[in-house]
Design a protein around this motif. Sequence first.
Motif, PDB file in Angstrom:
ATOM      1  N   LEU A  10       0.823  -1.209   0.000  1.00 21.99           N
ATOM      2  CA  LEU A  10       0.000   0.000   0.000  1.00 21.99           C
ATOM      3  C   LEU A  10       0.856   1.257   0.000  1.00 21.99           C
ATOM      4  O   LEU A  10       0.565   2.224  -0.704  1.00 21.99           O
ATOM      5  N   VAL A  11       1.904   1.265   0.799  1.00 20.81           N
ATOM      6  CA  VAL A  11       2.791   2.429   0.855  1.00 20.81           C
ATOM      7  C   VAL A  11       3.430   2.659  -0.505  1.00 20.81           C
ATOM      8  O   VAL A  11       3.522   3.801  -0.977  1.00 20.81           O
ATOM      9  N   ALA A  12       3.868   1.592  -1.164  1.00 23.71           N
ATOM     10  CA  ALA A  12       4.482   1.723  -2.482  1.00 23.71           C
ATOM     11  C   ALA A  12       3.480   2.237  -3.505  1.00 23.71           C
ATOM     12  O   ALA A  12       3.807   3.088  -4.334  1.00 23.71           O
ATOM     13  N   MET A  13       2.235   1.738  -3.443  1.00 27.21           N
ATOM     14  CA  MET A  13       1.215   2.186  -4.380  1.00 27.21           C
ATOM     15  C   MET A  13       0.867   3.650  -4.158  1.00 27.21           C
ATOM     16  O   MET A  13       0.789   4.435  -5.099  1.00 27.21           O
ATOM     17  N   ILE A  14       0.683   4.033  -2.909  1.00 23.36           N
ATOM     18  CA  ILE A  14       0.350   5.432  -2.594  1.00 23.36           C
ATOM     19  C   ILE A  14       1.501   6.347  -2.974  1.00 23.36           C
ATOM     20  O   ILE A  14       1.290   7.431  -3.526  1.00 23.36           O
ATOM     21  N   SER A  15       2.725   5.917  -2.705  1.00 22.28           N
ATOM     22  CA  SER A  15       3.894   6.709  -3.038  1.00 22.28           C
ATOM     23  C   SER A  15       3.995   6.932  -4.542  1.00 22.28           C
ATOM     24  O   SER A  15       4.306   8.026  -4.995  1.00 22.28           O
ATOM     25  N   SER A  16       3.711   5.882  -5.335  1.00 17.33           N
ATOM     26  CA  SER A  16       3.792   6.043  -6.785  1.00 17.33           C
ATOM     27  C   SER A  16       2.666   6.921  -7.319  1.00 17.33           C
ATOM     28  O   SER A  16       2.855   7.657  -8.278  1.00 17.33           O
ATOM     29  N   ILE A  17       1.487   6.871  -6.677  1.00 16.94           N
ATOM     30  CA  ILE A  17       0.372   7.704  -7.124  1.00 16.94           C
ATOM     31  C   ILE A  17       0.636   9.170  -6.808  1.00 16.94           C
ATOM     32  O   ILE A  17       0.390  10.054  -7.625  1.00 16.94           O
ATOM     33  N   ASN A  21       9.358   9.858  -4.901  1.00 23.43           N
ATOM     34  CA  ASN A  21      10.526   9.394  -5.633  1.00 23.43           C
ATOM     35  C   ASN A  21      11.046   8.066  -5.128  1.00 23.43           C
ATOM     36  O   ASN A  21      12.048   7.572  -5.598  1.00 23.43           O
ATOM     37  N   LYS A  22      10.379   7.477  -4.151  1.00 22.46           N
ATOM     38  CA  LYS A  22      10.838   6.207  -3.626  1.00 22.46           C
ATOM     39  C   LYS A  22      10.414   5.091  -4.580  1.00 22.46           C
ATOM     40  O   LYS A  22       9.256   4.891  -4.853  1.00 22.46           O
ATOM     41  N   ARG A  23      11.370   4.407  -5.111  1.00 24.76           N
ATOM     42  CA  ARG A  23      11.132   3.293  -6.019  1.00 24.76           C
ATOM     43  C   ARG A  23      11.743   2.043  -5.419  1.00 24.76           C
ATOM     44  O   ARG A  23      12.593   2.112  -4.540  1.00 24.76           O
ATOM     45  N   ALA A  24      11.344   0.919  -5.938  1.00 24.61           N
ATOM     46  CA  ALA A  24      11.908  -0.342  -5.460  1.00 24.61           C
ATOM     47  C   ALA A  24      13.369  -0.423  -5.873  1.00 24.61           C
ATOM     48  O   ALA A  24      13.764   0.037  -6.940  1.00 24.61           O
ATOM     49  N   SER A 141       4.200  -8.552  -2.805  1.00 27.76           N
ATOM     50  CA  SER A 141       4.732  -7.232  -2.447  1.00 27.76           C
ATOM     51  C   SER A 141       5.223  -6.520  -3.707  1.00 27.76           C
ATOM     52  O   SER A 141       5.443  -7.133  -4.746  1.00 27.76           O
ATOM     53  N   PHE A 142       5.420  -5.227  -3.581  1.00 29.43           N
ATOM     54  CA  PHE A 142       5.886  -4.424  -4.707  1.00 29.43           C
ATOM     55  C   PHE A 142       7.280  -4.879  -5.142  1.00 29.43           C
ATOM     56  O   PHE A 142       7.565  -4.976  -6.335  1.00 29.43           O
ATOM     57  N   GLN A 143       8.140  -5.167  -4.175  1.00 28.41           N
ATOM     58  CA  GLN A 143       9.499  -5.594  -4.488  1.00 28.41           C
ATOM     59  C   GLN A 143       9.504  -6.946  -5.212  1.00 28.41           C
ATOM     60  O   GLN A 143      10.245  -7.129  -6.182  1.00 28.41           O
TER      61      GLN A 143
END
Length: 167
Positions: A10-17, A21-24, A141-143
Motif C-alpha cells: 500500500l505504501v508503495a502504491m500510494i507513493s507512486s500515485i 521518488n521512492k522506487r523499489a 509485495s511491490f518488491q
Amino acid sequence: MSDEVKDAGLVAMISSILGGNKRADPAAPPPLAEVPPIVPADPVEPAATSRSESRSESRSDAAKAESAPDAAAAAAEPAEPPAQIATTRDGKRLLPAEAIADLVLGELRKLDNFPSSGVSVTVYGYRHWNAMLTFAPFSTSFQNATRFRQAVPDLVFKLRRFVELEI
C-alpha cells in the motif's frame, strides 16, 4: 499474507500515485533454467461403457461372458488419437497464446515467493511475441512483483527459441 507485506504494498502504491521518488531497489532477476519447457499433452479419455453393460444384471452369465471380450477390445483402443503438436520449419512448436501464457506462468511458479493466485499472464504480439504480468492487489509485495517482472524478458527470450505464437 502478513500485514507488513500488505502495508508495504500500500505504501508503495500510494507513493507512486502521489509522485514520491521512492522506487523499489533494482533487484537482479532470478536465474532461469536452461531446460526447454514441457508442453502437457491432452489426456486421452477412457472409452465410455455401453448401455448393454449397464443392463447386465438382467442378462445371463453366458451373455456376460460373450460381451467381455468386446468390452476389453473397446477399452484397449483409444477413443481419439492424441493431438499432434504443430511445428514450424525450424522446429519450434506452434502454440496458441493461452498455452504460451500457461508455460510462462508455470516457469514463474518455480521462483521463490511467487504467489499461488492473483497473477495473470498476457501474451501478445506475433513474430516476436511478448508476455506481460499483472498482479491482483495484495497478491505479492511491490518488491517481489518488480523482481518477477524483471525475470519475464529473460524467460520470454528463452521460450521464443522453442515456441512460436499460433495465429
